[in-house]
Structures are given as structure tokens and as C-alpha cells.
Design an enzyme around this catalytic site. Structure first.
Site, PDB file in Angstrom:
ATOM      1  N   GLU B 278       0.685  -0.979  -0.074  1.00  0.00           N
ATOM      2  CA  GLU B 278      -0.129  -0.126   0.067  1.00  0.00           C
ATOM      3  C   GLU B 278       1.043   1.193   0.084  1.00  0.00           C
ATOM      4  O   GLU B 278       0.600   2.205  -0.878  1.00  0.00           O
ATOM      5  CB  GLU B 278      -0.820  -0.081   1.126  1.00  0.00           C
ATOM      6  CG  GLU B 278      -2.010   1.018   1.092  1.00  0.00           C
ATOM      7  CD  GLU B 278      -3.217   0.766   1.922  1.00  0.00           C
ATOM      8  OE1 GLU B 278      -3.471  -0.351   2.561  1.00  0.00           O
ATOM      9  OE2 GLU B 278      -4.176   1.506   2.002  1.00  0.00           O
ATOM     10  N   GLU B 281       2.043   1.684  -3.376  1.00  0.00           N
ATOM     11  CA  GLU B 281       0.976   2.258  -4.304  1.00  0.00           C
ATOM     12  C   GLU B 281       0.789   3.659  -4.002  1.00  0.00           C
ATOM     13  O   GLU B 281       0.641   4.449  -4.969  1.00  0.00           O
ATOM     14  CB  GLU B 281      -0.202   1.506  -4.099  1.00  0.00           C
ATOM     15  CG  GLU B 281      -1.334   1.631  -4.665  1.00  0.00           C
ATOM     16  CD  GLU B 281      -2.894   1.315  -4.428  1.00  0.00           C
ATOM     17  OE1 GLU B 281      -2.746   0.481  -3.629  1.00  0.00           O
ATOM     18  OE2 GLU B 281      -3.747   1.541  -4.868  1.00  0.00           O
ATOM     19  N   CYS B 298      -8.127  -1.727   3.987  1.00  0.00           N
ATOM     20  CA  CYS B 298      -8.108  -3.070   4.854  1.00  0.00           C
ATOM     21  C   CYS B 298      -9.358  -3.472   5.419  1.00  0.00           C
ATOM     22  O   CYS B 298      -9.488  -4.473   6.072  1.00  0.00           O
ATOM     23  CB  CYS B 298      -6.819  -3.194   5.622  1.00  0.00           C
ATOM     24  SG  CYS B 298      -6.359  -1.554   6.225  1.00  0.00           S
ATOM     25  N   SER B 318      -7.405   1.839  -2.676  1.00  0.00           N
ATOM     26  CA  SER B 318      -6.155   1.179  -2.897  1.00  0.00           C
ATOM     27  C   SER B 318      -6.586  -0.102  -3.126  1.00  0.00           C
ATOM     28  O   SER B 318      -7.809  -0.680  -2.707  1.00  0.00           O
ATOM     29  CB  SER B 318      -5.498   0.876  -1.372  1.00  0.00           C
ATOM     30  OG  SER B 318      -4.604  -0.004  -1.462  1.00  0.00           O
ATOM     31  N   LYS B 357     -15.469  -9.562   8.093  1.00  0.00           N
ATOM     32  CA  LYS B 357     -14.371 -10.320   7.576  1.00  0.00           C
ATOM     33  C   LYS B 357     -15.283 -11.559   7.020  1.00  0.00           C
ATOM     34  O   LYS B 357     -14.861 -12.525   6.109  1.00  0.00           O
ATOM     35  CB  LYS B 357     -13.273 -10.588   8.374  1.00  0.00           C
ATOM     36  CG  LYS B 357     -12.406  -9.430   8.687  1.00  0.00           C
ATOM     37  CD  LYS B 357     -11.411  -9.511   8.078  1.00  0.00           C
ATOM     38  CE  LYS B 357     -10.628  -8.042   8.154  1.00  0.00           C
ATOM     39  NZ  LYS B 357     -10.478  -7.438   9.275  1.00  0.00           N
ATOM     40  N   GLU B 360     -16.355 -11.050   3.672  1.00  0.00           N
ATOM     41  CA  GLU B 360     -15.200 -10.941   2.796  1.00  0.00           C
ATOM     42  C   GLU B 360     -14.660 -12.152   2.156  1.00  0.00           C
ATOM     43  O   GLU B 360     -14.389 -12.110   1.134  1.00  0.00           O
ATOM     44  CB  GLU B 360     -14.020  -9.894   3.684  1.00  0.00           C
ATOM     45  CG  GLU B 360     -12.972  -9.755   2.446  1.00  0.00           C
ATOM     46  CD  GLU B 360     -11.691  -8.929   3.514  1.00  0.00           C
ATOM     47  OE1 GLU B 360     -11.612  -9.496   4.351  1.00  0.00           O
ATOM     48  OE2 GLU B 360     -10.892  -8.335   2.902  1.00  0.00           O
ATOM     49  N   GLU B 365     -14.304 -13.157  -5.680  1.00  0.00           N
ATOM     50  CA  GLU B 365     -12.947 -12.761  -6.163  1.00  0.00           C
ATOM     51  C   GLU B 365     -11.757 -13.157  -5.271  1.00  0.00           C
ATOM     52  O   GLU B 365     -10.699 -13.217  -5.546  1.00  0.00           O
ATOM     53  CB  GLU B 365     -12.863 -11.382  -6.599  1.00  0.00           C
ATOM     54  CG  GLU B 365     -13.054 -10.142  -5.453  1.00  0.00           C
ATOM     55  CD  GLU B 365     -14.393  -9.916  -5.025  1.00  0.00           C
ATOM     56  OE1 GLU B 365     -15.343 -10.832  -5.418  1.00  0.00           O
ATOM     57  OE2 GLU B 365     -14.603  -8.936  -4.505  1.00  0.00           O
ATOM     58  N   CYS B 502     -10.652  -1.630  14.637  1.00  0.00           N
ATOM     59  CA  CYS B 502     -10.813  -2.851  14.915  1.00  0.00           C
ATOM     60  C   CYS B 502     -11.176  -3.368  16.347  1.00  0.00           C
ATOM     61  O   CYS B 502     -11.381  -4.158  16.540  1.00  0.00           O
ATOM     62  CB  CYS B 502      -9.828  -3.841  14.128  1.00  0.00           C
ATOM     63  SG  CYS B 502      -9.614  -3.521  12.517  1.00  0.00           S
TER      64      CYS B 502
HETATM   65  S1  SF4 Z   1     -13.378  -4.819  12.708  1.00  0.00           S
HETATM   66 FE1  SF4 Z   1     -14.657  -3.002  11.917  1.00  0.00          FE
HETATM   67  S2  SF4 Z   1     -13.073  -1.627  11.507  1.00  0.00           S
HETATM   68 FE2  SF4 Z   1     -12.027  -3.589  11.668  1.00  0.00          FE
HETATM   69  S3  SF4 Z   1     -12.077  -4.128   9.620  1.00  0.00           S
HETATM   70 FE3  SF4 Z   1     -13.890  -5.220  10.666  1.00  0.00          FE
HETATM   71  S4  SF4 Z   1     -15.452  -3.672   9.958  1.00  0.00           S
HETATM   72 FE4  SF4 Z   1     -13.322  -2.716   9.791  1.00  0.00          FE
END
Ligand code: SF4
Ligand SMILES: Cc1cc2nc3c(=O)[nH]c(=O)nc-3n(C[C@H](O)[C@H](O)[C@H](O)COP(=O)(O)O)c2cc1C
Ligand code: SF4
Ligand code: SF4
Lengths: 409, 572
Positions: B278, B281, B298, B318, B357, B360, B365, B502
Site C-alpha cells: 500500500e 502504491e 483493509c 487502494s 471479514k 469478505e 474474487e 478493529c
Molecule cells: S473490525 Fe470493523 S473496523 Fe475492523 S476491519 Fe472489521 S469492520 Fe473494519
């Protein structure tokens, strides 16, 4: 008594502006525009007019509070939602004399310093909506609405809102939420709409019937008005008589006639034997005494409330449990669902009453319902939840044996 | 200042204070269910009612402001009766499967019922029987347990400005739902999981992967690799009974080995890798006149938000995958090759503070290794329960390191777990890339702390680099609207969906307490200070992965395994 609110009802084409003008219409507006706004309010205060929407708050004071706020712009909203079961009085005016309402609303706007007024009409009132829309057009054409009304420098216009079928949207803060396009849920007060109403601006919310007293007060003076009917809460009242009477209908009578006079002299008597009556619709406590005077103070002293004046008569053949259950079905459906106590309380009361109706009640549930009623009064956010248990609680107090007979053996 | 009496005690507070907050100053807690510090009070629950002399009814103490001379009773018989009955009513409507409920250790309704002395539920009748909303890969909603406090609606609307849940219907049919009752998986939900934190009961929870992970661990054919997000070391201990902010990196590795994971690595390794890519970049965009500001990528909560609400900013974001996904891709390529394991046998698990996540990993992809790059995501809460289930005495475990190949990390990676951390880490490396020198003042204080939006200017070889950091999507909007309007003064922006970053992720120990989130962050800064390497480019395992495998940042292999693209998503 000379009719004040319904004087034009029955005239051919009474909803037309020409007919209205022919009867001296918009003269009160002319007079008011010649007065200082604060003098208009002083006259209303002198009249001792209180709100006919249910809460019986002094109209002059409400206007004064709204006028006194420094925030701009200010609004006046007419509550024509008329959703309470047994209430069908405002529609008589909306259908027959829409200009009386418009004239009053314009005077109200002038008094509080608002240049915009709203009429929030119950959505199912299709004909009424059409009639009011036409009246607004006529008033605009004649220059009673719009810029610089009658050369006074005062400008005012009216916009209509249609309800979407929720009873609770008749509650003033929910009504304002609904107008803003939000979910129709009442807000906490304070602040009251007079301080923070439509879009957070000072707003006077007045019932249709309340407003329609204003033109007569302007013409004849507050002093004159305060001598009509009951001295505590004077003026004429549109009583909506329904239930077990021979001639149900809307009756304009001086405030403070007795329940007996209303039923016997105007409703042509009870169908069957009198058992009890709800003087203020399904939010009020049952009265078993026919000699109570139907004004705000007397009904309150008798342990009930006059509310909007929906007098529902119940005869001896009727199960009081069914009456209570019926009201509770209404409230459980119409609670906006926000307050835990109202949402859950009305549904549990409905279930208990259904079980009683089917002969499956439990003795201890009677006191439980009385306690629930007190807690709902204490903690619900708006009048719906606060008063939802009134009919039921009074039924238990007045007709306990009837409930006890339905306890599961 | 206003003086009033509460339960006979005089107290003087600022005008505009609520009765509830005034009561705190005389050490009285007024019970409540829908009020939550950090959200606008709405008084749905009616539990916080108090008696005010001269008023006919109880007043909601969360919203009612104090006034001069007011006399308040918070504990009269009338108040207690009302509170009890309200909680009783809520319980009568509640699907009380407490013994098996996720939240029975943290349930505010259960606690209230106990504290208020509700001993009997006198109301009997129908219980709710709604269908669960299981449309989202990350979050499950159970309307049967919902007490309609509205906290989730407020956090989603007011704090995150996503507004995908709201009240629908009325009366006893009132419920919290999504547009047209389509389900969370079919609306613009970012999966940030803040609604889970504010929910007082078990009505919202993550979609659990615990059973799938147990099955993988038990499968002798499988080789299970695990990565743990940066903030895990500062919050896992808390969920296992240690004081908030206890640094438990070593114990966490030890616990994971005892649970049966075959190889214990670190997301911190791939956080360092993210920085290499990053920062490169960013330098490229600045040097070659690329689209600026560059915005971090991220956080998958933020990415989904962007795809729905700011798709026009895709060129600013990014192209780096999140550290979780970089790790996933490498676990089935680089690691498989090094260890001589057939990638088909590898199960890649990640331990995350995050519910987004979970979403995600399921993006189509995210399969550049030829397999789904990350197979399962466990939240902090889920891992803690597995550790408890296995009977591991966490507090007594020895400290063990992660395995070096993809487990060595720098302090720059560790601070990813708190708002501002990614920015700080990136600047440490970008400075080196541009100037060839090391940044001397390595602690970049202006981007630390819990202010919603933080900004800083850093002189890099004569260029004043302007940066901004936003956490919580409501704050993000403010910064993004500037970018959209072409008025953004920044070169680089960090965005994290969760308030606090996070540290406040949707998978963390339950609670919406910003101070606690800050404490977790302090733990990360403390670890950063004591680590041998504090810059991503100094991490020996990072040097090795480029030497042996990736060759160079933004190179061909990196492009294939570590970068991604975004999709415009609909808004209904
Ligand atoms: S915990 Fe919250 S801030 Fe951290 S990556 Fe997940 S959604 Fe984003
Ligand atoms: C549940 C509920 C429903 C109400 N419905 C109406 C209504 O339909 N029409 C009305 O004028 N007032 C209604 N009210 C009273 C209004 O809140 C408000 O008091 C009234 O509009 C004020 O006008 P007034 O002062 O002229 O009475 C309702 C109140 C409650 C609590
Ligand atoms: S009392 Fe009932 S209707 Fe009124 S705000 Fe509360 S839930 Fe809604
Ligand atoms: S889901 Fe939880 S936070 Fe949302 S309204 Fe229901 S109980 Fe409250």
C-alpha cells in the site's frame, strides 16, 4: 341555543364560498386582521376555550406559548385525523362548512405569527378531503389565502396532508412525525410542539372543532363566549352520540348538559335498558350515572374524561367484558409499538380479556389488569398507552361480578 | 447550573443534564434498557421512569432534563412497581431459551430481571414466532428475542449512517427489520456488527463457524493454518476473564496449538505485507500523478459501504486486499509450496475482531490461490468459547511465538488494530520508500486517539503530505463527501468502519464502550514500543517473502495474489 359550529349545516351548497360569504363568512377574519395578534390571543384566552381534540388544553395559552417562541418560521396545524372510535364530529364540519375551518385557521396563523398552515386529514375521509381541497382553491381565488390577505400585509397559505390509517397519528407529536415523513410514533414531551414542532419549529396543533369556535369569538368577543354553557369549560360542544340509542348522531349543545338530557332529549332514549356509557370514547372510563354533566371538569370529577366527546351508550344486554375486549383489540392493533409497556400491555390485556370472554379467566388477573392500567398510565409515552386500560379498569371496578362469573371453575 | 434533589440528596449539575446523568453524580444508577451512552436517548423501554414531585406520571429520566428545585425519587414503591412490571411484560413476550443463548453471560434483560427482583411472570399468552434472518453471511438476527429497544436502529442510522434496519409494522406486530423485510444479506448492510454490540439481548449475533472449525481440526486429512488479527492480542484475554487490555499474544498462540491448529501464524505478518504494497502504491500515485487521495482498503466493512454509497470513489481506494485476504492467498500458495503441502488439504482459518471479514471471505474474487483463500473466520468471542469448551486454562498458558515464516511481525503491524494505526504504519514505510531514510519520530501522535476524524501533515523530502483518519462510518462520510466534491486536501486517508477501528470490531467482547476500545489500543501501542522491529520493511519474514516468492511490491505475483478490484453495488 343558537348554533355556532353547525349553523351552516343543512344550507344548500353550504360548502361553497359564496354561500359562506352570504352568511357573514370571513367577516371574523377581516376583524381579526384589524386587531393586533396579541389582542386576538387575549380575546381567545378570555373566551376560556379549551381544546376539543381530547386533552382540553386552553387554546389561548397554546397560541400564546407558540407566539412567544423566538424560533422562525412558525406553523399552525389543524388536526383532522379523527380516528377515535365513536368520534365523527369533525367530518361534519369538513364536509359541510370547510370555510369555517379555513377562516379559523387563517386567524390562528395570524395570531401566532405563522404564514403556513396545515390540515392533516384522516386518509379514509375521501369526500372530506375533496371538499376541503376545493375550499382552499376558492379561498385562494378570493384572496383569503395567499399573499397580503385583504391588504393587511399578512400572508398565509394552507397545505393538506392525508393520514395513512394509523389512529396514533392523531396524537399531535405523531402527527408531526408523520407530516415529516417519519414513522408515526409519538415523541417525548417536553418539549411540546409549541416549542419544537413541525421540522423542530414552534407549531400550534389544534383540533377542527376547537378552531371552528374562533370566528364566533372574534365576532362576539371572548366574554360572550365564556357565558355559554358550563362556566368551567364554556362554549358549544359537538357530542357524538352512538351505541344503544335510538337516534345516534352529532349534536351541538352547550357544554355541560347531562348525560341523561343528551340521551333522552336528543338521542330519543336508550335502546333497551341503560347499563353504562363511555363519555369520551374508548379511552375513557365507564359512567353508570346518567346525571353527570358533560363538561370537562364534571366528567373528570365523576372519574372519567370527556375527551373528544364521543358518547357511547351501552345497554344491559351487552357483556361488559365484550366492551372491554373490543377496546383492547383496538389499542393492541393501534399502539405504535414504541413503548414496551403499551405494546406488551395492550396485547396481554387483550389476551386476558379474550380468555374472560370465553369463560377462561383467572381471578387474580383482575387485579393484575388494574395494576397494569396504573403502570401504563404512569409510564406510557402518549395518551394512547396512558388511557388504553381506562375502559377495562372501570369495567372491572363497576362490574366485577360479571368478570367473576367468567372465571374458570 | 441547576440544583435539584434526588432521593433527598442535593445535587448541582449543568443545565441540560438528564435526570439519569444527574443521578450518577450522587452515585445512583437508574435502571434502563434502551438508553446507551453514545447513542441518542429515545425512551422506548420505559424502564428508567422516575417520580418527580408535582407531576402526575413518572418521567423518563434518560431524556428528561433537570430543572431548578426539582424533587426526584428514583426508588419509590411506585417506581419499583412500574419497572418490575415492564420487565415482566418484556419477559412474557421473550423467547427465554437463556441456557443456550449466546448472550446469557452478557444479557442486560436477564440482569435487569434479577436486579429488579422480578420473581414471577404473571402474564401468559402468545410468544413470538418469527423466522430468523439468516440471509447475511456474517450476522444473524433473531426477532424472537428482540425487545425493540431500538439501539441497533440508532447505531446503524445515527452512528454508522447506513440505515438498513428500522422499525416496521405497528402494535404487537412491531419489529425491527430491513427494507421490504428482504433480510440483512440483501440490503446495504456493511456487516460491521456494531448492532451486535449495542443489542442488550441475544437478538443479533455473528454467524458462527465454530462447528466447522472443530470439524476441520478433527479431520486428519486437513492441515489447518490459523492467522490472528492484530487486535486479538489486546482483547482475547478480556473475553477470557483477564483484565481489559492484557497483552496475550503468546498465550493466544499457545492456546491455538492446544486446540489442534497445525500451524499458527499471524495476520500481523500480512499487515506488514499490506503496508509494503500500500505504501508503494501511494508513492507511485504521488510520483506518477495517480488518483489522490488514496484511501485504505483493509477494512471490509468500509469496502462494502463504499461499493454501495461511494462507488464513484473506487479509483481512490487502494487495490490492496485486506491483511486477512493477503494471508489467505499466501497460505495456499507460498506456505503450501514451502511446506510441501497440497493446498487442497489446507484449511485456512482466521481469528478476527470482525464480522465483516466473514462476508469478505465469501466474495467470489477472494480465490486467487485457486481455492477459497480463507475458509473460516472466527470472532474473538467464538475463539474464546472454543478455548473454554476445550477446558484450556488460558491464564496459565506459557507465552509461545507464532511460526516465523508468516508469523514474524513488526510494531507497525500490531497497531493496525486501532484507528490511526494503518496510517501510522504506512507513513513509517512510505517515508523510507521516498527518502531512502528512516523516519525518526516514529510515533505519529496526531493520528492516535479516539477523535472521530484526525488529520496530520508530514514533511517528506519537501512534500507536505496531508493525511486524514476516520473511524465509524458517520465520520467517514464527512471525509468522503469532501473527496467526492473535489475539495479534499489529503493525499492519503485511512477509514475503518467500526468506531475505534478493529478494537471496536463487531466480533469483539460485547460492549459499546469507547474508553474500553481505547484501552485495547493502548495495549497495541505498548507492544509496538517493545518489539525489535517497528517498521514493516524491517520485518525479516517480509524481506524473505519478497526474496523467495513475490519478488517486489506491486510486482506481477503481488498483483495476482495481493490486489483486488471493487464492484459497484446497488442502493435500494
Ligand atoms: S473490525 Fe470493523 S473496523 Fe475492523 S476491519 Fe472489521 S469492520 Fe473494519
Ligand atoms: C392516541 C391519540 C389520538 C388522538 N387523536 C386525535 C384526533 O384524531 N384528532 C384530534 O384533534 N386530536 C387527537 N388527539 C389529541 C391531540 O394529541 C392533541 O391534543 C389535539 O390535537 C390538540 O388540539 P386541541 O388542543 O384543539 O384539542 C389524540 C391524542 C391521542 C393520545
Ligand atoms: S404509549 Fe403506545 S401509542 Fe403511545 S408512544 Fe407509547 S407505544 Fe406508541
Ligand atoms: S435487535 Fe437488539 S438492539 Fe435491536 S431493537 Fe431488538 S433488542 Fe434492541
Amino acid at each position: 341555543m343558537e348554533k355556532i359550529l353547525t349553523k351552516n349545516v343543512g344550507k344548500p351548497n353550504s360548502q361553497d364560498i359564496e354561500v359562506y360569504l352570504g352568511g357573514g363568512g370571513y367577516k371574523a377574519l377581516e376583524k381579526a386582521l384589524g386587531m393586533k395578534p396579541k389582542d386576538v390571543i387575549a380575546e381567545v384566552k378570555k373566551s376560556k376555550l379549551v381544546g376539543r381534540g381530547g386533552a382540553a388544553f386552553p387554546t389561548g395559552l397554546k397560541w400564546e406559548f407558540t407566539r412567544r417562541e423566538s424560533a422562525e418560521p412558525k406553523f399552525i396545524a389543524c388536526n383532522a385525523d379523527e380516528g377515535e372510535p365513536g368520534t365523527f364530529k369533525d367530518r361534519v364540519i369538513l364536509l359541510n362548512d370547510p370555510h369555517l375551518l379555513l377562516e379559523a385557521l387563517i386567524i390562528g396563523g395570524y395570531a401566532i405569527g405563522a404564514s403556513k398552515g396545515f390540515i392533516y386529514i384522516r386518509g379514509e375521509y375521501y369526500r372530506e378531503i375533496e371538499t376541503v381541497e376545493k375550499a382552499v382553491e376558492q379561498a385562494r381565488t378570493k384572496g383569503y389565502l395567499g399573499d397580503n390577505i385583504l391588504g393587511s400585509g399578512f400572508s398565509f397559505d394552507v397545505q393538506l396532508y392525508k393520514g395513512a390509517g394509523a389512529y396514533v397519528c392523531g396524537e399531535e407529536t405523531a402527527l408531526l412525525e408523520s407530516m415529516e415523513g417519519n414513522r408515526g410514533c409519538p415523541d417525548c414531551r417536553p418539549p411540546f410542539p409549541a416549542e419544537s414542532g413541525f421540522l423542530g419549529k414552534p407549531t400550534a396543533v389544534n383540533n377542527v372543532e376547537t378552531l371552528c369556535n374562533i370566528p364566533a369569538i372574534m365576532i362576539n368577543g371572548g366574554e360572550w363566549y365564556s357565558r355559554i354553557g358550563s362556566p368551567d369549560s364554556p362554549g358549544p360542544k359537538l357530542y357524538c352520540l352512538s351505541g344503544h340509542v335510538n337516534k345516534p348522531g352529532v349534536y351541538e349543545l352547550p357544554m355541560g348538559i347531562t348525560l341523561r338530557e343528551l340521551i333522552e332529549n336528543h338521542g330519543e332514549g336508550v335502546k333497551g335498558e341503560f347499563k353504562a356509557a363511555l363519555p369520551g370514547g374508548v379511552s375513557s372510563c365507564l359512567l353508570a350515572n346518567l346525571d353527570v354533566k358533560l363538561d370537562y371538569k364534571s366528567v373528570a370529577r365523576a372519574g372519567s374524561m370527556l375527551g373528544s366527546g364521543a358518547v357511547i351508550v351501552i345497554n344491559e344486554d351487552t357483556s361488559i367484558i365484550d366492551v372491554a375486549k373490543n377496546t383492547m383489540e383496538f389499542f393492541a392493533r393501534e399502539s405504535c409499538g414504541k413503548c414496551s409497556v403499551c405494546r406488551e400491555g395492550t396485547r396481554r390485556a387483550r389476551e386476558i380479556l379474550t380468555r374472560f370472554a370465553n369463560g377462561g379467566g383467572k381471578a387474580k388477573e383482575l387485579d393484575l389488569m388494574l395494576e397494569l392500567g396504573e403502570v401504563m398510565y404512569d409510564t406510557a409515552c402518549c395518551g394512547l398507552g396512558q388511557a388504553a386500560m381506562n375502559t377495562t379498569a372501570s369495567a372491572i371496578r363497576l362490574f366485577r361480578e360479571e368478570f367473576e362469573q367468567k372465571v374458570r371453575k | 447550573m441547576v440544583t435539584l434533589t434526588i432521593n433527598g440528596k442535593q445535587v448541582t449539575v449543568l443545565e441540560g443534564t438528564s435526570i439519569m446523568n444527574a443521578a450518577k453524580q450522587v452515585h445512583i444508577n437508574i435502571p434502563h434498557l434502551c438508553y446507551l451512552e453514545g447513542l441518542e436517548p429515545e425512551y422506548h423501554c420505559r424502564v428508567c421512569g422516575v417520580e418527580i414531585e408535582g407531576e402526575p406520571r413518572l418521567a423518563p429520566s434518560c431524556v428528561r432534563q433537570v430543572s431548578e428545585g426539582m424533587k426526584v425519587q428514583t426508588n419509590s414503591a411506585r417506581v419499583r412497581r412500574a419497572r418490575r412490571m415492564i420487565v415482566e411484560l418484556l419477559l412474557a413476550d421473550h423467547y427465554t431459551d437463556c441456557p443456550t443463548c449466546e448472550r446469557n453471560q452478557t444479557c442486560e434483560l436477564l440482569k435487569l430481571a434479577f436486579e429488579l427482583g422480578v420473581k414471577e411472570i404473571r402474564f401468559e399468552g402468545e410468544k413470538p414466532h418469527y423466522e430468523l434472518d439468516e440471509t447475511s453471511p456474517a450476522i444473524i438476527r433473531d426477532p424472537n428475542k428482540c425487545v425493540l429497544c431500538g439501539r441497533c436502529v440508532r447505531v446503524c442510522h445515527d452512528v454508522q449512517t447506513v440505515s438498513v434496519i428500522g422499525f416496521v409494522n405497528r402494535g404487537l406486530e412491531t419489529m425491527v427489520s430491513t427494507f421490504m423485510e428482504n433480510g440483512l444479506g440483501n440490503v446495504e448492510c456493511t456487516n460491521c456488527g456494531q448492532c451486535i454490540h449495542v443489542c442488550p439481548v441475544g437478538a443479533i449475533k455473528e454467524k458462527s463457524a465454530v462447528d466447522e472449525v472443530w470439524a476441520a481440526l478433527a479431520d486428519l486429512e486437513k492441515h489447518v493454518v490459523v492467522q490472528e488479527a492484530p487486535v486479538m492480542r489486546a482483547s482475547l484475554g478480556e473475553e477470557l476473564g483477564l483484565p481489559a487490555g492484557t497483552l496475550v499474544a503468546g498465550k493466544m498462540h499457545a492456546a491455538l496449538r492446544r486446540l489442534g491448529f497445525d500451524t499458527v501464524f499471524e495476520t500481523n505478518f500480512s499487515a506488514d505485507l499490506t503496508i509494503m504494497e500500500e505504501a508503494s502504491e501511494l508513492v507511485k500515485r504521488v510520483k506518477e500523478g495517480g488518483v489522490l487521495p488514496q484511501i485504505t482498503s483493509c477494512c471490509p466493512g468500509w469496502i462494502t459501504f463504499m461499493e454501495h454509497f461511494y462507488p464513484d470513489l473506487i479509483p481512490n481506494v487502494s487495490t490492496c486486499k485486506s491483511p486477512q485476504q493477503m494471508f489467505g492467498a499466501l497460505s495456499k500458495t507460498y506456505y503450501a509450496e514451502k511446506a510441501g503441502i497440497d493446498p487442497a488439504r489446507i484449511v485456512s482459518v482466521s481469528i478476527m475482531p470482525c464480522t465483516a471479514k466473514k462476508f469478505e471471505t465469501q466474495r467470489p474474487e477472494m480465490a486467487d490461490s485457486g481455492f477459497q483463500d480463507v475458509d473460516y473466520v472466527l470472532t474473538t468471542r467464538e475463539l474464546a468459547r472454543m478455548i473454554k469448551e476445550a477446558g484450556i486454562d488460558f491464564a496459565s498458558l506459557p507465552d509461545e511465538p507464532a511460526e516465523e515464516l508468516m508469523g514474524l511481525y513488526s510494531g507497525a503491524a500490531t497497531i493496525f488494530g486501532i484507528t490511526g494505526g494503518v496510517m501510522e504504519a504506512a507513513l513509517r514505510t512510505a517515508y523510507k520508500l521516498v527518502t531512502g531514510k528512516e523516519l525518526e519520530k516514529i510515533d505519529i501522535e496526531p493520528v492516535r486517539g479516539l477523535d472521530g476524524i484526525k488529520t496530520a501533515t508530514l514533511n517528506v523530502d519537501g512534500l507536505e503530505v496531508e493525511v486524514a483518519v476516520a473511524h465509524g462510518l458517520g465520520n467517514a462520510r464527512k471525509v468522503l463527501d469532501e473527496v467526492r466534491a473535489g475539495k479534499s486536501p489529503y493525499h492519503f486517508i485511512e477509514i475503518m468502519a467500526c468506531p475505534g477501528g478493529c478494537a471496536g470490531g463487531g466480533g469483539q467482547p460485547i460492549g459499546f464502550d469507547m474508553a474500553l476500545r481505547g484501552i485495547r489500543g493502548q495495549t497495541l501501542y505498548a507492544e509496538d514500543r517493545q518489539l525489535p522491529y517497528r517498521r514493516s520493511h524491517d520485518n525479516p519474514s517480509i524481506k524473505k517473502v519478497y526474496e523467495d516468492y513475490l519478488k517486489e511490491p506491486l510486482g506481477e505475483k503481488s498483483h495476482h495474489l495481493l490486489h483486488t478490484k471493487y464492484t459497484k453495488r446497488e442502493v435500494v
